[in-house]
Write a protein that holds these residues in place. Structure first.
Motif, PDB file in Angstrom:
ATOM      1  N   ARG A 119      26.399  44.847  30.217  1.00 19.86           N
ATOM      2  CA  ARG A 119      27.446  44.722  29.391  1.00 19.86           C
ATOM      3  C   ARG A 119      29.282  44.850  29.463  1.00 19.86           C
ATOM      4  NH1 ARG A 119      30.453  49.796  28.440  1.00 19.86           N
ATOM      5  NH2 ARG A 119      30.936  50.191  26.152  1.00 19.86           N
ATOM      6  N   ASP A 120      29.156  45.839  30.722  1.00 18.46           N
ATOM      7  CA  ASP A 120      30.858  45.875  31.006  1.00 18.46           C
ATOM      8  C   ASP A 120      31.501  44.410  32.070  1.00 18.46           C
ATOM      9  OD1 ASP A 120      30.146  48.311  31.097  1.00 18.46           O
ATOM     10  OD2 ASP A 120      29.498  48.715  33.780  1.00 18.46           O
ATOM     11  N   PRO A 136      34.254  45.172  35.587  1.00 15.43           N
ATOM     12  CA  PRO A 136      33.884  45.691  36.406  1.00 15.43           C
ATOM     13  C   PRO A 136      34.647  45.272  38.373  1.00 15.43           C
ATOM     14  CG  PRO A 136      32.241  44.977  35.022  1.00 15.43           C
ATOM     15  CD  PRO A 136      33.446  44.492  34.635  1.00 15.43           C
ATOM     16  N   ASP A 137      34.915  44.292  38.189  1.00 11.43           N
ATOM     17  CA  ASP A 137      35.380  43.809  39.659  1.00 11.43           C
ATOM     18  C   ASP A 137      36.933  44.326  39.619  1.00 11.43           C
ATOM     19  OD1 ASP A 137      33.233  42.764  40.639  1.00 11.43           O
ATOM     20  OD2 ASP A 137      33.727  40.097  40.390  1.00 11.43           O
ATOM     21  N   GLU A 138      37.216  44.518  38.316  1.00  8.28           N
ATOM     22  CA  GLU A 138      38.968  44.252  38.362  1.00  8.28           C
ATOM     23  C   GLU A 138      39.465  43.288  39.047  1.00  8.28           C
ATOM     24  OE1 GLU A 138      40.192  48.321  39.419  1.00  8.28           O
ATOM     25  OE2 GLU A 138      38.787  49.585  37.848  1.00  8.28           O
TER      26      GLU A 138
END
Length: 391
Positions: A11-12, A286-288
């Motif tokens: 989802r993210d 998520p990893d930005e």
């Protein structure tokens, strides 16, 4: 049996498109993933998702339940195997849990070990935002076969040019005026009460969902989905518009995904190919950071309620969050977080109070009710995205 569609960690990777909805409510092909499952299962489903989404997408638990991965699309083989699951069993494919049989108490505390059953079925699934447009042709062709099988299309008007008319399906109430429909590369689906204005050129695979509009002289290439109540003009290529969003004027939109309640100003253009022909990197929440997509073509990913002014230019591989308003000359940066107001010259914060006022206005134009739950959802996303606004 009670069926529940659940969100999991991927989802993210689908943010910002999943800030305002569960994964299952992403439009992919003609239908949303939820609509596909409900078509196969012949029943309504509920959702196991993030707490802040649960007011709008509540979970319904019964004595016996089967939970199904909301990122996985159904087919005959999967549905048959899911129907054979017993308590304590899960259907899996590699590391992906497709479905699991749960008793009501198992939602709070699992009762024991789970027996995994490996499926040999092949199926469509979405793992990242770019999968939505990259796999849209496959999803669209599957949905076309699913929802038109055994049904008769409305007649193609005599003043239209139709190529491969047997691959064109027109729902009741749709209006097509003096346009070209070329279904040689894939099916064309025209939904209920949709309008194709004169001089438009449509090339499949293409879905124009119910009450959607194609403006005069538009050029739409496959594989494209124009969601319910959306308006599209200019040039569009291999893009998915979820619904209630507008790109009503000239300008190019390519290899892009636009969520609901968005508006692209006149002559907005997206770059979908780098001058170096390199593969595109795209912002990943998520990893930005920006990650490899493996795609040479990638345009704009825009979250719900975001908008841009006339003549806006988006770089190859741009991500825009929720409720941002973008304007000004020059190419925009390729990650614009949620609740931003501005452009190349700088940004200020677009406060949720004003965002809610704008959303109410848009709902009102469509004669839809904007509820307290909708307002609270915007406020929740504003709070969830606070850290990204520093970027």
């Amino acid at each position: 049996m009670n069926y529940v569609l659940f969100d999991e960690s991927r989802r993210d990777n689908l943010l910002p498109l999943t800030f305002m909805r569960p994964v299952a409510d992403i439009r992919f092909g003609i239908l949303t993933i939820r609509e596909k499952w409900e078509y196969f299962l012949k029943c309504k489903t509920s959702t196991l998702t993030e707490n802040y989404l649960s007011a709008k997408f509540p979970l319904v638990k019964e004595k016996e339940n089967i939970i199904i991965n909301g990122a996985v699309c159904p087919n005959d083989m999967l549905v048959e195997e899911i129907g054979q699951l017993q308590a304590g069993q899960a259907l899996v494919k590699g590391d992906t849990v497709i479905a699991m049989y749960l008793n009501e108490s198992d939602f709070e505390k699992p009762s024991g070990a789970v027996e995994e059953i490996e499926t040999e079925a092949e199926f469509l699934e979405i793992n990242n935002t770019w999968d939505i447009f990259a796999k849209n042709g496959l999803a669209l062709a599957f949905d076309f076969e699913l929802i038109t099988k055994g049904r008769k299309s409305q007649k193609i008007p005599a003043h239209c040019l139709a190529i491969n008319p047997e691959n064109i399906f027109i729902e009741p109430g749709a209006e097509i005026l003096a346009s070209t429909l070329n279904a040689s590369a894939g099916p064309i689906y025209i939904g209920k009460d949709a309008i194709v204005m004169e001089g438009s050129n449509l090339r499949g695979p293409l879905a124009l969902c119910e009450h959607a509009q194609v403006k005069m002289g538009a050029k739409i290439y496959g594989a494209t989905t124009i969601g319910p109540w959306s308006k599209v003009g200019g040039e569009v290529n291999n893009s998915v518009i979820f619904g209630y969003s507008n790109k009503a004027h000239d300008g190019f939109l390519g290899h892009s995904v636009i969520a609901e309640w968005c508006n692209l100003g006149a002559d907005t253009n997206t770059s979908n190919l780098k001058n170096t022909y390199d593969q595109v990197k795209l912002w990943n929440y998520p990893d930005e950071s920006f990650i490899e997509t493996g795609q040479q073509f990638c345009g704009l990913i825009m979250g719900d309620h975001s908008k841009c002014g006339i003549n806006t230019m988006f770089n190859t591989g741009t991500v825009v969050g929720v409720s941002s308003n973008i304007f000004g000359s020059g190419f925009q940066r390729n990650f614009i977080s949620s609740f931003k107001w501005g452009g190349v010259a700088g940004f200020s914060v677009f406060l949720p109070k004003k965002a809610i006022e704008v959303a109410k206005g848009m709902y009102g134009r469509r004669e839809l009710e904007f509820t307290d739950i909708d307002a609270k959802l915007i406020e929740d996303v504003y709070n969830l995205t606070h850290n990204y606004r520093r970027m």
